[in-house]
Design a protein around this motif. Structure first.
Motif, short mmCIF file in Angstrom:
data_model
loop_
_atom_site.label_atom_id
_atom_site.label_comp_id
_atom_site.label_asym_id
_atom_site.label_seq_id
_atom_site.Cartn_x
_atom_site.Cartn_y
_atom_site.Cartn_z
N THR A 5 0.83 -1.22 0.00
CA THR A 5 0.00 0.00 0.00
C THR A 5 0.86 1.26 0.00
OG1 THR A 5 -0.15 -0.03 2.41
CG2 THR A 5 -1.94 -1.11 1.17
N LEU A 6 2.17 1.09 -0.14
CA LEU A 6 3.08 2.24 -0.08
C LEU A 6 3.95 2.32 -1.32
CD1 LEU A 6 4.28 1.83 3.61
CD2 LEU A 6 2.59 3.46 2.73
N PRO A 7 4.37 3.54 -1.66
CA PRO A 7 5.32 3.69 -2.76
C PRO A 7 6.70 3.20 -2.33
CG PRO A 7 4.96 5.79 -1.70
CD PRO A 7 4.02 4.82 -1.06
N ILE A 8 7.58 3.04 -3.30
CA ILE A 8 8.96 2.63 -3.03
C ILE A 8 9.80 3.89 -2.88
CG2 ILE A 8 10.98 1.42 -3.94
CD1 ILE A 8 8.90 -0.21 -5.67
N ALA A 52 -1.57 -2.18 -4.05
CA ALA A 52 -2.89 -2.76 -3.79
C ALA A 52 -4.03 -1.90 -4.32
CB ALA A 52 -3.07 -3.00 -2.29
N TYR A 53 -3.82 -0.58 -4.37
CA TYR A 53 -4.88 0.32 -4.84
C TYR A 53 -5.20 0.14 -6.32
CZ TYR A 53 -3.81 2.62 -0.42
OH TYR A 53 -3.60 2.89 0.90
N PHE A 54 -4.32 -0.53 -7.06
CA PHE A 54 -4.59 -0.77 -8.48
C PHE A 54 -5.68 -1.81 -8.69
CE2 PHE A 54 0.03 0.50 -9.44
CZ PHE A 54 -0.33 1.83 -9.56
N ARG A 55 -5.88 -2.68 -7.71
CA ARG A 55 -6.92 -3.70 -7.84
C ARG A 55 -8.28 -3.01 -7.83
NH1 ARG A 55 -5.62 -7.96 -3.21
NH2 ARG A 55 -5.57 -6.04 -2.05
N GLY A 56 -8.90 -2.98 -8.99
CA GLY A 56 -10.21 -2.36 -9.10
C GLY A 56 -10.16 -0.88 -9.40
N HIS A 57 -8.97 -0.31 -9.58
CA HIS A 57 -8.86 1.14 -9.84
C HIS A 57 -7.83 1.42 -10.92
CE1 HIS A 57 -8.56 5.48 -8.86
NE2 HIS A 57 -9.78 5.30 -8.41
#
Length: 118
Positions: A8-11, A33-38
């Motif tokens: 859930t965090l950037p690198i 994780a935010y890419f799932r569904g978005h």
């Protein structure tokens, strides 16, 4: 095939600070994780994630209690996608009780706003 590990965090690639200013250089991971569904066909980082990261980083770095009164001047200019590199600049003003944030890469702005603390 093993299940993908989501984050859930950037690198974070590097960071620098100068008084009440913090500059973080990040890369957007492919397994965010935010890419799932978005969204399925064209994944983008949701604005709420960018706002959350700015708040979280401000609290950690400036030892700020996580009590947000409001978010002002919130603007989303361009979208961030998997693999993008971005710089988050935080300008903390304890006297005003606020922190300005800006996501950019060179001259290209992605998002900006001001966090007003309680």
């Amino acid at each position: 095939m093993a299940a993908a590990r989501w984050t859930t965090l950037p690198i974070e690639q590097r960071r620098s600070e100068n008084g009440q200013e913090l500059v973080c250089h990040w890369q957007i991971p492919e397994n965010l994780a935010y890419f799932r569904g978005h969204f399925t066909q064209t994944p983008i980082v949701p604005g709420v994630a960018l706002t959350h990261w700015a708040i979280r980083t401000s609290c950690e770095h400036f030892d700020q209690a996580p009590r947000v009164a409001s978010i002002a001047n919130l603007k989303f200019h361009h979208v961030l996608t998997p693999g993008d590199e971005v710089t988050l600049t935080l300008q903390h003003n304890p006297e005003a009780g606020s922190t300005r944030f800006r996501y950019a890469q060179g001259e290209r702005a992605y998002a900006s706003g001001r966090i007003n603390w309680r």
